[in-house]
Design an enzyme around this catalytic site. Structure first.
Site, PDB file in Angstrom:
ATOM      1  N   SER A 159      -3.666   0.463  -1.130  1.00 20.77           N
ATOM      2  CA  SER A 159      -2.215   0.325  -0.987  1.00 20.77           C
ATOM      3  C   SER A 159      -1.604   1.717  -1.012  1.00 20.77           C
ATOM      4  CB  SER A 159      -1.637  -0.539  -2.115  1.00 20.77           C
ATOM      5  OG  SER A 159      -2.105  -1.863  -2.004  1.00 20.77           O
ATOM      6  N   LYS A 213       2.711  -4.935   2.410  1.00 24.87           N
ATOM      7  CA  LYS A 213       2.206  -4.829   1.035  1.00 24.87           C
ATOM      8  C   LYS A 213       3.280  -4.282   0.100  1.00 24.87           C
ATOM      9  CE  LYS A 213      -0.361  -4.860  -2.575  1.00 24.87           C
ATOM     10  NZ  LYS A 213      -1.640  -4.206  -2.800  1.00 24.87           N
ATOM     11  N   LYS A 223       3.142   3.254  -8.804  1.00 26.55           N
ATOM     12  CA  LYS A 223       2.920   3.922  -7.517  1.00 26.55           C
ATOM     13  C   LYS A 223       3.490   3.091  -6.371  1.00 26.55           C
ATOM     14  CE  LYS A 223      -0.722   3.045  -5.512  1.00 26.55           C
ATOM     15  NZ  LYS A 223      -1.259   2.081  -4.510  1.00 26.55           N
TER      16      LYS A 223
END
Length: 301
Positions: free
Chosen positions: A104, A179, A247
Site C-alpha cells: 500500500s 486502497k 502511513k
C-alpha cells in the site's frame, strides 16, 4: 508467459514476508505455485521453506528466473528500495516478467514504477489488498488493481489463490487510490466502533450483547465483525499496525488535497491515529484506537 515445466504455472518470486506476505505466499504454494522468496529476516525465510517454498539470498537470485514477481513491503520508500538500483528488481528481472506490487503506497509511486519498468520490458500491476492478516491467512482478501487489462487477466489465477474480491480499478495507480479510500473508511469505522464501545461500557451495558445486536443491524460491518473480539478482550496484537495505518492516512489526505476532495471526518481520524502513534502505540493493531478514546474519556488503557 513462460511456465515452469513441472507445474505448468508461472514461477513466482515473492519479496517481503511480513504479517501479510508470509501467509499470502504460503497460499500460493498450497495452490501449486513454485514460490522463491526473499526478505531480510532469516526466520521468515525459514518459515517459507518449511511451507514448501524456496529461499533466496538476494533480490537478484529471487527474481532472475521468475515469471511473476510479487512485492509486499510497508511503504513507498521500501518499494523504491527493492525496485531500483543495481541490486533491485528492475536490474535483474527478465524481459516480459510481470511485477505485481501488493504493497500500500502512494498512487504516484505506482505510476512511476510502471514507467520505469516499461523501459526494462517489465510489466507492472499495482494490486494492494484489504482484509488484514485474517484475510491473508484465509485467502479472502479484496484485491484492487491498477494497470493494463491483459496483465490483470494474466494475473487473475494468482490473485484467485489470495483473495475473493478481485477488481481492476483503472490504469496504473488506480489500485492504490482505491486502497487509500478503503483505509479512510476502515479508520473512520474503527474510530466510530471504539467510541461506541466506550459509550456502552460507561453506560453499564453488557458489551458483548450490545456488539452482537449492533452487528446484526445497519451498524454492522466487516470492521465490527473482525474487530469485535479485539475490543472485548482488549487484545491489540497486530493484524494491521497503527504505524501502517498512519502511513495510509497520510497517503489519502495528501491525495485528497491534490484532487480537491474534502475529508473533514477523515482528517480528524488521521490526527487521532497520529496521536495514538505518538503515545507509543504504533506497533499495536489499529483496533487500539479504542485506547485513544479511553484516554480522552478518562478510562482504562
Amino acid at each position: 508467459m513462460s511456465k515452469t515445466a513441472d507445474t505448468a504455472r508461472p514461477s513466482i518470486a515473492w519479496i517481503g514476508l511480513g504479517i501479510m506476505g508470509s501467509p499470502m505466499s504460503e497460499n500460493l504454494i498450497k495452490a501449486g505455485y513454485t514460490v522463491t522468496g526473499h526478505t531480510l529476516e532469516q526466520e521468515k525465510l525459514d518459515r517459507l521453506t518449511a511451507a514448501g517454498g524456496k529461499a533466496a539470498a538476494s533480490i537478484a537470485e529471487a527474481v532472475r528466473e521468475a515469471d511473476v514477481i510479487i512485492t509486499m513491503v510497508p511503504a513507498s520508500p521500501q518499494v523504491e528500495a527493492i525496485a531500483y538500483g543495481p541490486d533491485g528488481i528492475l536490474a535483474h528481472a527478465r524481459r516480459g516478467a510481470l511485477l505485481i506490487d501488493m504493497s500500500s503506497i502512494t498512487p504516484q509511486t505506482s505510476i512511476d514504477l510502471a514507467e520505469a519498468a516499461q523501459e526494462k520490458g517489465v510489466r507492472v500491476l499495482d494490486a494492494p489488498v484489504s482484509g488484514g492478516e485474517a484475510g491473508a491467512v484465509e485467502a479472502v482478501l479484496s484485491i484492487m488493481a491498477g494497470g493494463e487489462q491483459a496483465d490483470f487477466d494474466e494475473a487473475r489465477p494468482v490473485f484467485e489463490a489470495l483473495g475473493k474480491t478481485i477488481v481492476l480499478c483503472g490504469p496504473h495507480g488506480s489500485g492504490q487510490t482505491v486502497k487509500a479510500a478503503n483505509q479512510l473508511i476502515v479508520a473512520v469505522n474503527i474510530q466510530a466502533c471504539a467510541e461506541a464501545v466506550v459509550f456502552l461500557e460507561k453506560s453499564g451495558v453488557d458489551l458483548g450483547a450490545a456488539l452482537d445486536v449492533l452487528g446484526g443491524g445497519l451498524a454492522g460491518s466487516t470492521v465490527l465483525a473482525r474487530k469485535k473480539e479485539n475490543f472485548l478482550r482488549r487484545d491489540f496484537a497486530p493484524g494491521f499496525r497503527i504505524d501502517l495505518h498512519h502511513k495510509d492516512m497520510g497517503i489519502v489526505t495528501d491525495a485528497a488535497r491534490t484532487v480537491g476532495a474534502a475529508l473533514p471526518v477523515g482528517t480528524a481520524v488521521a490526527q487521532l491515529v497520529a496521536s495514538l502513534r505518538a503515545q507509543g502505540d504504533g506497533n499495536l493493531d489499529h483496533s487500539a484506537l479504542l485506547r485513544g478514546v479511553e484516554r480522552l474519556s478518562g478510562g482504562q488503557v
